[in-house]
Design an enzyme around this catalytic site. Structure first.
Site, short mmCIF file in Angstrom:
data_model
loop_
_atom_site.label_atom_id
_atom_site.label_comp_id
_atom_site.label_asym_id
_atom_site.label_seq_id
_atom_site.Cartn_x
_atom_site.Cartn_y
_atom_site.Cartn_z
N TYR A 150 0.85 -1.21 0.00
CA TYR A 150 0.00 0.00 0.00
C TYR A 150 0.88 1.25 0.00
O TYR A 150 0.60 2.22 -0.69
CB TYR A 150 -0.92 0.00 1.23
CG TYR A 150 -1.97 1.09 1.14
CD1 TYR A 150 -3.23 0.81 0.61
CD2 TYR A 150 -1.69 2.39 1.55
CE1 TYR A 150 -4.19 1.81 0.50
CE2 TYR A 150 -2.65 3.40 1.43
CZ TYR A 150 -3.89 3.09 0.91
OH TYR A 150 -4.83 4.08 0.78
N PHE A 182 -8.71 19.93 -25.28
CA PHE A 182 -9.01 18.51 -25.25
C PHE A 182 -10.18 18.34 -24.29
O PHE A 182 -10.28 19.04 -23.28
CB PHE A 182 -7.82 17.63 -24.84
CG PHE A 182 -8.19 16.18 -24.98
CD1 PHE A 182 -8.33 15.64 -26.24
CD2 PHE A 182 -8.50 15.41 -23.88
CE1 PHE A 182 -8.77 14.33 -26.40
CE2 PHE A 182 -8.94 14.10 -24.03
CZ PHE A 182 -9.07 13.55 -25.29
N THR A 183 -11.07 17.40 -24.62
CA THR A 183 -12.35 17.26 -23.90
C THR A 183 -12.19 17.21 -22.38
O THR A 183 -12.73 18.05 -21.66
CB THR A 183 -13.08 16.00 -24.40
OG1 THR A 183 -12.20 14.89 -24.29
CG2 THR A 183 -13.49 16.14 -25.85
N ASP A 194 0.85 18.69 -21.73
CA ASP A 194 0.07 17.46 -21.87
C ASP A 194 0.91 16.55 -22.75
O ASP A 194 0.94 16.67 -23.97
CB ASP A 194 -1.30 17.73 -22.49
CG ASP A 194 -2.13 16.44 -22.61
OD1 ASP A 194 -1.54 15.35 -22.58
OD2 ASP A 194 -3.37 16.54 -22.75
N LYS A 200 -1.35 5.89 -23.76
CA LYS A 200 -1.05 6.12 -25.18
C LYS A 200 0.42 5.81 -25.44
O LYS A 200 0.82 4.67 -25.56
CB LYS A 200 -1.40 7.56 -25.58
CG LYS A 200 -2.89 7.82 -25.73
CD LYS A 200 -3.56 8.15 -24.45
CE LYS A 200 -4.97 8.66 -24.61
NZ LYS A 200 -5.65 8.81 -23.32
N ARG A 226 -15.17 13.17 -33.79
CA ARG A 226 -14.42 14.26 -33.16
C ARG A 226 -14.89 15.55 -33.80
O ARG A 226 -14.23 16.16 -34.62
CB ARG A 226 -12.90 14.10 -33.35
CG ARG A 226 -12.33 12.85 -32.73
CD ARG A 226 -11.95 12.98 -31.27
NE ARG A 226 -13.06 12.90 -30.35
CZ ARG A 226 -12.94 12.91 -29.03
NH1 ARG A 226 -11.75 12.99 -28.46
NH2 ARG A 226 -13.98 12.85 -28.25
N PHE A 286 -20.32 13.04 -25.62
CA PHE A 286 -20.03 12.10 -26.71
C PHE A 286 -19.95 10.65 -26.25
O PHE A 286 -20.21 9.74 -27.02
CB PHE A 286 -18.71 12.49 -27.40
CG PHE A 286 -17.58 12.68 -26.45
CD1 PHE A 286 -17.35 13.91 -25.86
CD2 PHE A 286 -16.76 11.61 -26.11
CE1 PHE A 286 -16.32 14.07 -24.95
CE2 PHE A 286 -15.72 11.77 -25.21
CZ PHE A 286 -15.51 13.00 -24.62
#
Ligand code: P70
Length: 461
Positions: A77, A129-130, A220, A263, A387, A453
């Site tokens: 933990y 970006f969303t 980002d 990604k 998009r 979306f």
């Protein structure tokens, strides 16, 4: 006459050791499935999908080295050794000082937005970006788009369409004062622009400007290594540098980062926030226990952190990026041969079809990109993502955003599909293109409040 041999220079630097079997379906089954899903590809069961190009997020194939590292996962933990290994890899390959693990990218965006944004402050960024913009707005910030105009034009061939327009940023600073700017976000390989890179020259110019005005640059870095590959291909002075060197240089021009490791970093889950600023780190280390978990796991299992540590190293390899971006380019070139309108230059993580040009008879209010994604699925079982206007959502005052880009994204998971799969995809897009005049738009019959979306439902007109 001797035929010229054109080298397939993007061939994969790996081979397959395990495969996952795919199901094929009939057209009637697909018509039924998409109808049941409210014509939203997010709501399709993956069982009904043949080639899944919904996203490159968490859909990567891990290497044998990543799988074996997972066996070393320390599930303590507190004080997990696996965290130490992930932290070490982030410091080594990205150069940031302090690291807070999170369950995925948006967890990091939440922490960072809450820490750095005061109500009413502006947060400029190179295109929205969303999830990023939503967390900024939930923290009381106001997003301002400062990407160069070329990014909003699918046909413009600018080699670095992700660049920040420093004049736009300066106008914002002059209008409101630097103290009204929380920070600027710079995304590498800008997703919503079609996977378009930022140049090192632009990052350097931005660094100079922000130092003069005391504004932090938050990176980002979700697809930073793909961006580095484009810098290597397109920017003078970088042709002989490695992706690894370029990635480090990019990060060195920023003050902190949010990362979705799902990604670039070649894993199925995970993310982190990074900062060079001790005070921001201290606050994040406090806040992470509220939303994610202790500061040495942040919602991740020890084995996930092991996989990230190895994945980061594999992602900054030149041969990996050559094959990765090369495959995306291959698909884009195939589509161009069929005359299909796509965003150019071809991006790093996917091919984006310009739905406005593909379906000129469907007005944006009838969701051309959403419609096209459904049609492609019906044709071949290939799943893509809208998009456009659905993704853009509504402003805090309730009005719809009307993005210039109305796109269907064919996102390529890393190390997953073959060249023959890419041919199937391009042929399907071509078949739908041939029959495009018969395609009708849709109406939205269910609209969720946040990130609509994901769960919105539609009906055919
Ligand atoms: C995608 C995914 C995630 C993402 C990203 C950039 C540039 C942050 C994040 C958040 C998943 C996605 C997310 C929202 C809508 C559709 C799809 N992008 N920054 O497919 O990271 O997902 O780990 O929370 O691209 O593009 P995370």
């Amino acid at each position: 006459m001797k035929k010229k041999i054109i080298p397939r220079s993007w061939a994969e630097p790996y081979r397959m050791k395990m495969v996952e079997l795919l199901k094929t379906t009939t057209r009637a089954q697909r018509v039924n499935a998409i109808k049941k899903a409210g014509y939203n590809t997010f709501l399709l069961p993956s069982e009904d999908v043949y080639i899944d190009l919904l996203t490159d997020s968490g859909t990567n194939a891990m290497s044998d080295r990543q799988w074996s590292a997972m066996m070393l996962g320390d599930e303590a933990y507190a004080g997990s050794k696996s965290f130490e290994r992930m932290e070490k890899a982030i410091r080594k390959f990205y150069g940031y000082k302090y690291i807070i693990p999170t369950h995925q990218g948006r967890g990091a965006e939440n922490l960072l937005s809450q820490i750095l944004i005061k109500k009413g402050q502006y947060v400029p960024g190179n295109m929205y970006f969303t999830t990023t913009r939503l967390h900024q707005e939930l923290a009381g910030g106001i997003f301002a788009d400062v990407i160069i105009d070329e990014a909003h034009d699918p046909k413009n061939l600018h080699p670095f369409k992700g660049n920040v327009d420093i004049n736009k940023l300066d106008a914002l600073v002059k209008k409101h004062g630097a103290d009204k700017i929380a920070y600027i976000t710079v995304a590498t390989n800008v997703n919503m622009a079609g996977g378009q890179p930022v140049s090192m020259a632009n990052l350097r110019e931005l660094r100079t400007y922000t130092l003069q005005h005391g504004i932090k640059v938050i990176h980002d870095m979700t697809r930073v290594a793909e961006n580095a590959w484009f810098i290597k291909q397109r920017e003078e002075g970088y042709e002989n540098k490695t992706v690894r060197e370029i990635v480090l240089e990019i990060c060195s021009l920023t003050d902190g980062a949010t990362m979705s490791a799902k990604k670039d970093a070649l894993v199925n889950i995970g993310g982190f926030m990074a900062t060079n600023d001790y005070e921001v780190y201290e606050e994040a280390r406090n806040l992470v226990v509220v939303y994610e978990g202790l500061h040495t796991y942040g919602g991740l299992a020890g084995r996930d952190m092991e996989a990230i540590a190895v994945g980061i190293k594999e992602s900054v390899d030149d041969n990996h990026q050559r094959a990765r971006v090369g495959q995306v380019e291959y698909l884009g070139e195939r589509m161009k041969l069929y005359g299909i309108p796509i965003v150019e230059p071809i991006g790093g993580h996917g091919v984006f079809i310009d739905a406005k040009e593909f379906l000129p008879h469907v007005p944006q209010g009838q969701f051309p990109a959403q419609t096209l994604a459904a049609e492609i699925f019906i044709d071949s079982g290939v799943r893509t993502m809208e998009r456009g206007i659905v993704s853009a959502g509504r402003k805090p005052n309730g009005e719809n955003y009307h993005p210039n880009l109305e796109l269907v994204r064919f996102t390529i998971p890393r190390r997953v599909y073959t060249q023959a799969h890419m041919d199937v995809v391009a042929e399907s897009a071509a078949r739908v293109f041939e029959n495009r005049k018969k395609i009708k738009g849709m109406v939205m019959i269910y609209e969720p409040k946040y990130l609509r979306f994901f769960q919105a439902r539609f009906e055919k007109l």
